[in-house]
Design an enzyme around this catalytic site. Structure first.
Site, PDB file in Angstrom:
ATOM      1  N   ASP A  11      -3.906   7.349   3.544  1.00  0.00           N
ATOM      2  CA  ASP A  11      -3.984   6.400   2.434  1.00  0.00           C
ATOM      3  C   ASP A  11      -4.496   7.163   1.210  1.00  0.00           C
ATOM      4  OD1 ASP A  11      -3.432   4.709   4.560  1.00  0.00           O
ATOM      5  OD2 ASP A  11      -4.865   3.165   3.938  1.00  0.00           O
ATOM      6  N   LYS A  63      -0.264   0.439  -1.400  1.00  0.00           N
ATOM      7  CA  LYS A  63      -1.436  -0.322  -0.949  1.00  0.00           C
ATOM      8  C   LYS A  63      -2.157  -0.857  -2.171  1.00  0.00           C
ATOM      9  CE  LYS A  63      -5.830   0.570   1.506  1.00  0.00           C
ATOM     10  NZ  LYS A  63      -6.575   1.572   2.308  1.00  0.00           N
ATOM     11  N   LYS A 113       0.790  -2.557   1.919  1.00  0.00           N
ATOM     12  CA  LYS A 113      -0.443  -2.799   2.659  1.00  0.00           C
ATOM     13  C   LYS A 113      -1.380  -3.570   1.744  1.00  0.00           C
ATOM     14  CE  LYS A 113      -4.426  -0.532   4.842  1.00  0.00           C
ATOM     15  NZ  LYS A 113      -4.994   0.746   5.360  1.00  0.00           N
TER      16      LYS A 113
END
Length: 215
Positions: A90, A151, A176
């Site tokens: 991430d 995300k 996400k």
């Protein structure tokens, strides 16, 4: 969505600055026992890689939480994380570069990380700090860089995932949703809006809220 599929969409997360190995052990055990993934600080990846009761997928963060590391540092951090056992990365973008209109630099930085590791890269754009136009440009940079997912949030800025942001971002890449998702109902709303993954520190409560849990 059945209970197992739902649980597999949850990244059970612990990323606070005070996180201990004991905290990570708890997350790993809970994730494994409930069929979730885990997202943990990179410093604990070596221990997690050897942990007996680990979930199938362990993610970590790069450039966290502000995204202002030099590009080469982010790339090296990602490579180290992969070497240490990370299954997913991430990556936090440099929000300041994006706001200054340096979209090519943002895309190049993401691309460097994507090219450096053979695992999925989720790009954290920190929606709470961006206008809608900036959110779109951040997603476009992620697409250009061949990222796997976008995300919403680190959880360290004011504000987290919103339905509106998930809908916008899902026009570009799988999403996400992370930040402020604390219940089964909230997670389901994000998935219904187009998210494919949920990041949350309260993963157990979310999964246990599923009507099929315990069957």
């Amino acid at each position: 969505m059945d209970r197992d599929e739902f649980a597999a969409s949850i990244d059970h997360t612990v990323l606070g600055p005070e996180t201990t190995w004991g905290d990570v052990e708890t997350i790993l055990n809970e994730a494994a026992d409930h069929g979730m993934n885990a997202c943990i600080p990179p410093c604990y990846l070596p221990e997690a890689a050897d942990y007996e009761n680990a979930p199938k997928t362990i993610a970590t963060v790069v450039g966290f939480p502000h995204g202002q590391h030099a590009p080469g540092v982010k790339r090296d951090e990602a490579v180290t994380a992969w070497d240490d056992g990370a299954d997913e990365i991430d990556l936090v973008i440099n929000v300041g570069r994006l706001k200054a209109g340096e979209d090519d630099a943002v895309a190049a930085e993401i691309s460097d990380v994507v090219a450096a590791v053979p695992v999925p890269v989720k790009v954290i754009i920190e929606t709470a700090l961006l206008s809608d136009d900036e959110k779109r440009r951040a997603c476009e940079a992620a697409v250009e860089a061949d990222a796997d997912m976008v995300k919403t949030s680190t959880g360290f800025a004011d504000g987290g995932a919103t339905i509106r942001d998930v809908e916008l971002m899902s026009e570009y890449l799988p999403v996400k949703a992370s930040g402020g998702v604390g219940s089964y109902e909230e997670a389901t709303a994000m998935l219904d809006a187009g998210a494919v993954r949920i990041g949350a520190s309260s993963g157990v409560a979310i999964v246990e809220g599923h009507p099929g849990d315990g069957d």
